[in-house]
Enzyme design. Structure first.
Site, PDB file in Angstrom:
ATOM      1  N   HIS A  49      -9.275  -3.762  -2.317  1.00  0.00           N
ATOM      2  CA  HIS A  49      -9.615  -2.764  -1.311  1.00  0.00           C
ATOM      3  C   HIS A  49     -10.904  -3.249  -0.637  1.00  0.00           C
ATOM      4  O   HIS A  49     -11.864  -3.574  -1.326  1.00  0.00           O
ATOM      5  CB  HIS A  49      -9.822  -1.397  -1.961  1.00  0.00           C
ATOM      6  N   CYS A  68      -6.163   3.847  -3.778  1.00  0.00           N
ATOM      7  CA  CYS A  68      -6.185   2.390  -3.551  1.00  0.00           C
ATOM      8  C   CYS A  68      -7.203   1.593  -4.353  1.00  0.00           C
ATOM      9  O   CYS A  68      -6.837   0.726  -5.145  1.00  0.00           O
ATOM     10  CB  CYS A  68      -6.409   2.096  -2.071  1.00  0.00           C
ATOM     11  N   ASP A  73       0.283  -0.404  -5.054  1.00  0.00           N
ATOM     12  CA  ASP A  73      -0.898   0.085  -5.778  1.00  0.00           C
ATOM     13  C   ASP A  73      -0.692   1.478  -6.366  1.00  0.00           C
ATOM     14  O   ASP A  73      -1.351   1.858  -7.326  1.00  0.00           O
ATOM     15  CB  ASP A  73      -2.170   0.006  -4.907  1.00  0.00           C
ATOM     16  N   HIS A  74       0.220   2.256  -5.792  1.00  0.00           N
ATOM     17  CA  HIS A  74       0.585   3.581  -6.328  1.00  0.00           C
ATOM     18  C   HIS A  74       1.683   4.136  -5.429  1.00  0.00           C
ATOM     19  O   HIS A  74       2.091   3.476  -4.471  1.00  0.00           O
ATOM     20  CB  HIS A  74      -0.612   4.545  -6.356  1.00  0.00           C
ATOM     21  N   ASP A  95       0.825  -1.200   0.000  1.00  0.00           N
ATOM     22  CA  ASP A  95       0.000   0.000   0.000  1.00  0.00           C
ATOM     23  C   ASP A  95       0.869   1.264   0.000  1.00  0.00           C
ATOM     24  O   ASP A  95       1.695   1.446   0.904  1.00  0.00           O
ATOM     25  CB  ASP A  95      -0.813  -0.016   1.313  1.00  0.00           C
ATOM     26  N   ASP A  96       0.694   2.124  -1.002  1.00  0.00           N
ATOM     27  CA  ASP A  96       1.304   3.470  -0.988  1.00  0.00           C
ATOM     28  C   ASP A  96       2.832   3.477  -1.006  1.00  0.00           C
ATOM     29  O   ASP A  96       3.453   4.398  -0.462  1.00  0.00           O
ATOM     30  CB  ASP A  96       0.847   4.263   0.251  1.00  0.00           C
TER      31      ASP A  96
END
Length: 514
Positions: free
Chosen positions: A104, A50, A300-301, A11-12
């Site tokens: 998510h 997300c 995810d990014h 995540d992130d």
């Protein structure tokens, strides 16, 4: 053929990793994986938030096809009954397993992480996930707060643990079950950190003395940044420690010393994540599965750490859209090891600073929407066909293209597809492009600019990234019929990679680049 798949999604996580050239971070386990993998240096998510990003890469469709730009719809009901990557593996005889945050959670995966379509057994969620946003950070006054910056004593936490530690334990347990049952598996493991709050075991702070932490190279809002492009980082403003700073909306800025603390904690959270990845890969070794398991590692990014005066994701800049992406394929990216030899021995970040060079680094521009066809090809499954232009009615197809041809092609050499190209498949002799997009409710920053609900979207920023530039147009968008009017351009951005790698000087209005 017939290899297992271990799919790790974080995540992130922006590519602040040793294997991506970051000099400050301690990430020996991920770097070790990279040294046995093909590593993509130019990989991009399709939307820097997300749920839309995850649904996009898990279905192999872009956000305009999943019709998910927020958190509040389930694609099978709202867009089309699209097969997912784990579902495809499940239909091809794999046991598919989900641990932690893969889909998510919530409406966007039908409150079930898309079980039973995608997974063979109900997905595992750590029991302590529910405390993520609770007041668990001890302040200077001894009271508990819900802070952004949150180093903790794990023993004091509810249950004496943290969600990612629990996810690693469950994933290790499942690996051993799969080994015992001799079942072919697709195991997806989703880690939470470094997603906010930056809550991690406090000893990781020792790796990053504050005096070694700098500000972002460009901590100011660029002069020619269109206001629609700016994300006002509303989510971090709601944390107790940021609230106490009373920072003005929308441009801030955060005080310099606090910026350093956020950056320090982000790095510390990445090292904590690295230990979890290290324990997981070490368990793959212990189970004797490293020779028969493809390992994918991605996020995810990304996440802005003060660049352009921005924090969090929610933008089209490289810092928000670029992700780490690497593939370990036994016998292909690394030679097979003999029985009993370790591929992934656990490395302690407190004692190891590995200067491992990635096995193969590709500068090719690639997209997460290509994960589905790429993994299908690597596992020897039939690669799903390319989607027709409108594919709401097509259950199995992909809007990405397999990037396996990039795995061992030397950088200069163009991979020729056999017998030319049909139009549906993206030719590899074209310059590869990564597309991302981000919705906004208005031309200027609002309280809901970061995460507008579908009904409030008025403008869509469509962005393309090539090896040379990033070009973005912000156009009128109609949420009632999901259409964009490219004749109605509200703003534009153009950044040249070579002269402006940090994307600070928007030259969209320079006639020179007409």
């Amino acid at each position: 053929d017939g290899m297992n798949v271990l799919f790790i999604v974080v995540d992130d996580l922006r590519p602040v990793l040793g294997c991506y050239g970051d000099k400050l971070v301690k990430s020996p386990n991920i770097d070790q994986l990279a040294s046995r993998s093909v590593v993509f240096g130019n990989a991009y998510a399709q939307q820097a938030v997300c749920a839309p990003s995850r649904v996009s890469f898990l279905t192999g469709r872009r956000p305009d096809t999943t019709r998910l730009y927020d958190f509040y719809s389930y694609w099978r009901v709202h867009a089309g009954n699209y097969s997912t990557m784990p579902q495809y593996f499940k239909e091809n005889g794999y046991v598919t397993l989900s641990v932690g945050k893969v889909f998510h959670p919530g409406v966007s995966s039908n409150y079930s992480d898309d079980y039973p379509y995608s997974w063979s057994v109900p997905p595992f969620h750590p029991s302590t996930e529910k405390y993520e946003n609770a007041k668990t950070c001890r302040g200077k006054d001894g009271k508990l707060y819900a802070n952004l910056v949150c180093p903790v004593d794990v023993m004091e936490m509810p249950g004496g643990t943290l969600p990612d530690i629990q996810s690693t334990e469950e994933a290790v347990r499942l690996l051993n079950v799969m080994k015992t049952n001799k079942e072919k598996f697709f195991l997806a493991v989703g880690y939470h950190k470094p997603h906010i709050p930056l809550r991690y075991p406090q000893e990781f702070l020792k790796l990053y003395p504050l005096e070694n932490i700098t500000l972002a190279p460009d901590p100011w809002v660029p002069e020619k940044l269109p206001s629609v492009a700016y994300n006002p980082w509303t989510d971090i403003r709601q944390r107790d420690d940021v609230k106490a700073l009373n920072v003005s909306f929308p441009y801030g800025p955060l005080p310099d010393d606090f910026q350093r603390q956020v950056r320090q904690s982000y790095y510390a959270a990445v090292s904590y994540l690295d230990t979890q990845v290290g324990l997981l890969l070490n368990a793959l070794d212990d189970a004797g599965l490293s020779n028969s398991t493809i390992v994918v590692f991605t996020a995810d990014h990304g996440w802005s750490l003060g660049e352009h005066g921005e924090w969090a994701k929610y933008s089209n800049f490289d810092v928000a859209t670029r992700v780490p992406l690497m593939f370990y394929v036994p016998g292909m990216t690394a030679s097979s090891v003999s029985q009993g030899e370790r591929v992934f021995p656990y490395l302690d970040p407190f004692s190891h600073s590995l200067g491992l060079v990635p096995q193969g680094q590709s500068k090719k521009v690639v997209e997460l929407v290509s994960l589905f066809p790429t993994l299908a090809e690597l596992a020897g499954l039939h690669v799903p066909p390319a989607c027709p232009e409108t594919s709401f009615h097509v259950a199995l197809c992909t809007e990405g293209a397999s990037i396996v041809p990039y795995f061992n092609a030397s950088e200069e050499k163009v991979v020729e597809e056999k017998g030319g190209c049909d139009d549906t498949c993206r030719c590899f002799d074209e310059e590869p492009v990564a597309f991302s997009q981000y919705p906004r409710p208005a031309d200027t920053p609002q309280w809901n600019s970061d995460k507008p609900k579908l009904k409030d979207i008025r403008i869509m920023g469509y962005s393309m990234r090539t090896v040379d530039y990033r070009y973005t147009v912000w156009v009128r968008f109609y949420p009632n019929n999901f259409s964009a009017n490219f004749e109605d351009v509200h703003a534009g951005e153009l950044y040249m990679v070579e002269t402006d790698p940090n994307q600070d000087y928007n030259i969209y209005n320079n006639s020179l680049h007409g």
